[in-house]
Design an enzyme around this catalytic site. Sequence first.
Site, PDB file in Angstrom:
ATOM      1  CB  SER A   1      -0.868   0.126   1.334  1.00 31.44           C
ATOM      2  OG  SER A   1      -1.499   1.125   1.452  1.00 31.44           O
TER       3      SER A   1
ATOM      4  CE  LYS B   1      -4.453   0.043   0.288  1.00 26.95           C
ATOM      5  NZ  LYS B   1      -5.261  -0.739   1.406  1.00 26.95           N
TER       6      LYS B   1
ATOM      7  CE  LYS C   1      -7.232  -2.102   6.553  1.00 24.29           C
ATOM      8  NZ  LYS C   1      -7.657  -0.599   6.730  1.00 24.29           N
TER       9      LYS C   1
ATOM     10  CG  ASP D   1     -10.770  -0.811   4.681  1.00 25.41           C
ATOM     11  OD1 ASP D   1     -10.986  -1.307   5.699  1.00 25.41           O
ATOM     12  OD2 ASP D   1      -9.389  -0.287   4.592  1.00 25.41           O
TER      13      ASP D   1
ATOM     14  N   GLY E   1      -4.214  -4.148   6.353  1.00 23.24           N
ATOM     15  CA  GLY E   1      -3.306  -3.740   7.432  1.00 23.24           C
ATOM     16  C   GLY E   1      -3.740  -2.240   7.896  1.00 23.24           C
TER      17      GLY E   1
ATOM     18  CD  GLU F   1      -8.670  -1.050   0.290  1.00 18.91           C
ATOM     19  OE1 GLU F   1      -7.647  -1.356  -0.180  1.00 18.91           O
ATOM     20  OE2 GLU F   1      -8.446  -0.946   1.647  1.00 18.91           O
TER      21      GLU F   1
ATOM     22  CE  LYS G   1      -3.955   3.778   1.986  1.00 15.80           C
ATOM     23  NZ  LYS G   1      -5.124   3.041   2.426  1.00 15.80           N
TER      24      LYS G   1
ATOM     25  CG  ASP H   1      -7.624   2.120   0.391  1.00 14.48           C
ATOM     26  OD1 ASP H   1      -8.996   2.821   0.467  1.00 14.48           O
ATOM     27  OD2 ASP H   1      -7.126   1.794   1.353  1.00 14.48           O
TER      28      ASP H   1
END
Length: 377
Positions: free
Chosen positions: A144, A169, A270, A246, A298, A221, A171, A196
Amino acid sequence: MTVSPIRPPLRIEKAELRLVELPLIQPFTIANGTMYKKVFPLVVLHAEGHEGYAEGVADVLPDYLPETIVSSMLMLREVFLPQMVGQSFENPQAVERMIRPWRDHQMAKAAVEMAFWDLWAKVQGQPLRSVLGGTKPEVEVGVSLGIKDISRTLNDVGVHVQQGYRRIKLKVMPGHDLRLLEAVRKDFPDIHLTVDANCSYTLADMSVLRAMDGFGLDYIEQPLAWNDLHDHARLQAVMTTPICLDECIRSVADCRKALASHAGRVINIKVGRLGGHVEARRVHDLCQAWDVPVWCGGMLEAGIGRAHNIHLSTLEQFTKPGDTSSSSRYFHRDIVVEKLETENGLMPVPANGAGIGVTLDWDFLATVTTSTEKFVP
Ligand code: OSB
Ligand code: MG
C-alpha cells in the site's frame, strides 16, 4: 477447523496493557491525514506459563473509523481486561461471546480476543494458523503506497515491483487520481494495480470514479463514505471495476448486507476492524459461500499485529494478495525479534514456537513503551 480442546478452560491469571509508540521510517499519507508515528495498545495475557499478545489498531484521531487510541485504551482498561482477568474460557469463542454485547469498540475487542487466540494456541502447542484453520506456509502480499507527488510515487511503484510484490495499491483522493493512474499505467501497463480512496469521494464525483474503469484496476477500495453501503451499491451498479469494501465492513452482518445489496465484489478483511479472529473468520466463511474473494488488510501494524495478520491470511478464501508487507518498510526496528520480511512477494508464516510464532524484544519494547498497566484478579 477449531476443535473443542480436551482440556479444562483456560484461566487468565494476569494481564498487561502497554501503550507503545514506534517512529515510522517515513510519514504515511492517506486521504484523511498523515501518520508520522505508530501508536498502539499492546495487550499481554498470562496463563499456565504462556503469554498471548495482540496489538490494537485504532489511530490517535478518528480519521479511519470512529474508534481512537483513547477510546480503545479506556475500554481495555475499564471493561475488557477487568472482565477477563481471573476468568476461565473454554475457547476463543467464549471470549468473543463475553465481549460481543458491548457496542462498537471492535479494535479494543480485537486486541483482547486476538491475544487470547495466541495464548490458547500456545497452550496447545499449535501455530495460530492451525487453530484458525489455515494451511498455507506463506502468503502472497502486495504493498500500500501512501500519497506522494506523482514522480515519487512512480519511483515507489518501481522499487516495489522490482522487489516482487504481487500487487500495488495506490492511495488516492479527489485531485490526486486520474493523472496519477495515467502516469503509473504508462510505465507499468501490466501490473496488478488497485486504488484505495479511504472514503474520500461521493456520488457527486461519479465522472472521475467512472473514468477509473479505464485503468484495468483489480478493484477500487472504499471510494465512498465509511457507513454508506447504499451509495456503494449505486456506484457498483454503474462500474465494471469491482468495488472492494474496507471501512464499511465492521461485522459479518455488514458483510452480508454488502453482498446481498451488491455494494462490492471484493472484501478487505482486517481483524482489528472486525473485533477479532472469530468475526474475521465469519466474514471469510460468508465470502467463501458467496464466491467473493477476500484479502487481508493492514493498519501499519508492528510485529505482533503483523504476525496475526499473516496467520489469518493462510485461510483458503484469502485469494488476493494482502497488505501485510515487510515490517522494514515501516520501522527501523520492530518490537519482535524475528524479521517479518517478504521475498518475491511472499511472506513466510512466522513459526518460532507456537501461537503467532514471534517473540517480543522486551529490551527494545521497554524503550518505546509510554505506559504500562497491570491487571490481576
Ligand atoms: O485503508 O487500508 C487502509 C493504513 C492505515 C489506515 C488505513 C489503511 C492503511 C493501509 C496500510 O492501506 C496497509 C498496511 O498496513 O501496509
Ligand atoms: Mg483501505
